[in-house]
Design a protein around this motif. Structure first.
Motif: not given
Length: 199
Positions: A137, A140-141, A144, A150-154, A157-158
């Motif tokens: 998390e 990813a932040g 981003a 976006a932090a929840d972009d696939f 996060r990968n």
């Protein structure tokens, strides 16, 4: 609740950080001297000259004194401050020198001992997996913010999961080395990822 004029929130936070660091320092020293399992919360509190109830205001469990990583916020802040033209991995690698410049040799020695303890003690090694999940998390932040995605972009996060994976593998592999330098371990792991994980 408002801050009193005599003790602004910034000062209060610095005091909390100083107390947390002192508790962790005493805990790690006791774990090194007498073993993790043999050390009690009461002993840590006594060494830090606080009450057990004060200990639990800073750390909910004994294991959290080892799992707490005080350098994560520094690493992320340093990575965010790197030049915009650097890739997210390039920004992470650039933080190594920044952290070395700003932290004492004593601080890094304590971090080296903390990392060794985490991966040496079975109950801590199991618990640290949750911390690595939190690391996804956090990273990813970072990615981003540096990429505008976006932090929840696939893919974001990968990327974060890949960084956590190589760092975890490197720390597990280096845990038995008494001279392990956490920054060197992280940099080697991330450099290998940046190169495409060649074998």
């Amino acid at each position: 609740m408002t801050s009193s004029p005599a003790e602004p929130s910034g000062l209060r936070e610095r005091k909390k950080a100083k107390t947390r660091a002192a508790i962790q320092r005493h805990a790690l020293r006791l774990f090194h001297e007498q073993g993790y399992s043999a050390t009690t919360v009461d002993q840590i509190a006594a060494a830090a000259e606080i009450s057990p109830s004060t200990f639990f205001r800073y750390f909910p469990t004994k294991e959290e004194t080892v799992l707490y990583d005080p350098f994560d916020p520094l690493l992320i802040a340093a990575a965010l401050a790197q030049p915009a033209e650097l890739s997210p991995i390039g920004a992470l690698r650039a933080t190594v020198d920044v952290l070395r410049e700003h932290l004492s040799g004593e601080a890094w020695e304590q971090e080296r001992q903390r990392q060794q303890l985490v991966f040496r003690e079975p109950e801590l090694r199991t618990a640290v997996m949750d911390k690595f999940a939190e690391g996804i998390e956090l990273l990813a932040g970072l990615a981003a913010q540096r990429t505008g995605r976006a932090a929840d972009d696939f893919e974001v996060r990968n990327w974060a999961g890949a960084v956590v994976g190589v760092v975890l593998a490197a720390f597990v592999g280096a845990a038995g080395d008494p001279e392990m330098d956490p920054l060197v371990v992280v940099d080697r792991a991330v450099a290998h990822l940046e190169a495409g994980l060649p074998l």
